[in-house]
Design an enzyme around this catalytic site. Structure first.
Site, short mmCIF file in Angstrom:
data_model
loop_
_atom_site.label_atom_id
_atom_site.label_comp_id
_atom_site.label_asym_id
_atom_site.label_seq_id
_atom_site.Cartn_x
_atom_site.Cartn_y
_atom_site.Cartn_z
CG ASP A 255 -0.36 0.18 2.52
OD1 ASP A 255 0.88 0.28 2.60
OD2 ASP A 255 -1.11 0.27 3.51
CG HIS A 256 -0.77 4.71 1.54
ND1 HIS A 256 -1.85 3.84 1.57
CD2 HIS A 256 -0.74 5.31 2.76
CE1 HIS A 256 -2.44 3.93 2.75
NE2 HIS A 256 -1.80 4.81 3.49
CB CYS B 163 0.83 -2.55 4.60
SG CYS B 163 0.52 -3.56 6.06
N GLY B 164 2.09 -0.62 6.36
CA GLY B 164 2.65 0.09 7.50
C GLY B 164 3.19 -0.87 8.55
CB THR B 165 1.67 -3.05 10.90
OG1 THR B 165 0.53 -3.57 10.19
CG2 THR B 165 1.32 -1.76 11.61
N GLY B 166 2.70 -4.49 8.10
CA GLY B 166 2.75 -5.84 7.51
C GLY B 166 1.54 -6.68 7.88
CB ILE B 167 -0.63 -6.63 10.83
CG1 ILE B 167 0.58 -6.78 11.76
CG2 ILE B 167 -1.81 -7.43 11.37
CD1 ILE B 167 0.41 -6.14 13.13
N GLY B 168 -2.04 -5.94 8.20
CA GLY B 168 -3.30 -5.89 7.45
C GLY B 168 -3.17 -6.55 6.09
CG HIS C 71 9.89 -24.37 12.11
ND1 HIS C 71 9.85 -24.31 13.48
CD2 HIS C 71 11.14 -24.84 11.80
CE1 HIS C 71 11.01 -24.73 13.99
NE2 HIS C 71 11.81 -25.04 12.99
NE ARG D 217 9.85 -30.61 14.93
CZ ARG D 217 11.04 -30.09 14.62
NH1 ARG D 217 11.85 -30.73 13.79
NH2 ARG D 217 11.43 -28.94 15.13
CG HIS D 218 8.53 -28.31 10.57
ND1 HIS D 218 8.12 -27.82 11.79
CD2 HIS D 218 9.87 -28.48 10.66
CE1 HIS D 218 9.17 -27.67 12.59
NE2 HIS D 218 10.25 -28.07 11.92
#
Ligand code: RB5
Length: 147
Positions: A11-12, A68-73, A101, A135-136
């Site tokens: 995003d911006h 993005c600003g946080t990477g989260i959204g 993992h 195992r992963h």
């Protein structure tokens, strides 16, 4: 080769870091599919997370980088597509472990939280670290299930 292509979107808030990382990838000879944005004009991050997820789903790229600003959204948006495993990464350890993992195929960065040099290191580690399997593998397979 589409599997070797790295798709990018931001995003911006993530535009400048995306451009920096894109420059690094191109300098390293990587194929890059840039889905925008192309300026710092305000946009809605879900649109770009979804566009990148569709590129992964459709086989137009094997790995993705979101900013993005946080990477989260933008990671939440991308992860709505079952074939996407987008991890928010803050440092080289999270970049390494999410490859080893989780077999993450998308890395999401927060441009307002992470320094440019750390982000560049994260990108190198994310692209160069193989999935451990073992195992992963069964755990990662479960990630594709619906609730
Ligand atoms: C945009 O202001 C900001 O909300 C966005 O970049 C992101 O941080 C959302 O998760």
């Amino acid at each position: 080769m589409a599997a070797q292509t790295i798709v990018m979107a931001s995003d911006h808030a993530g535009f400048e870091l995306k451009e920096l990382l894109k420059g690094d990838l191109k300098a390293a000879g990587r194929d890059v599919l840039d889905l925008g944005v192309n300026s710092t004009a305000s946009v809605d991050y879900p649109d770009y997370g979804l566009a990148l997820a569709q590129a992964i789903r459709d086989g137009r790229a094997g790995r993705g980088v979101l900013v993005c600003g946080t990477g989260i959204g933008i990671a939440i948006a991308a992860n709505r597509e079952p074939s996407v495993r987008a991890a928010v990464v803050h440092d080289v350890t999270s970049a390494r472990l999410t490859r080893q993992h989780n077999d993450a195929n998308v890395m999401a960065l927060g441009a307002r939280l992470i320094g440019a040099e750390v982000a560049r290191d994260c990108l190198r580690v994310f692209l160069d670290t193989p999935f451990e399997g073992g195992r992963h593998a069964a755990r990662v397979a479960k990630l594709a299930r619906s609730a």
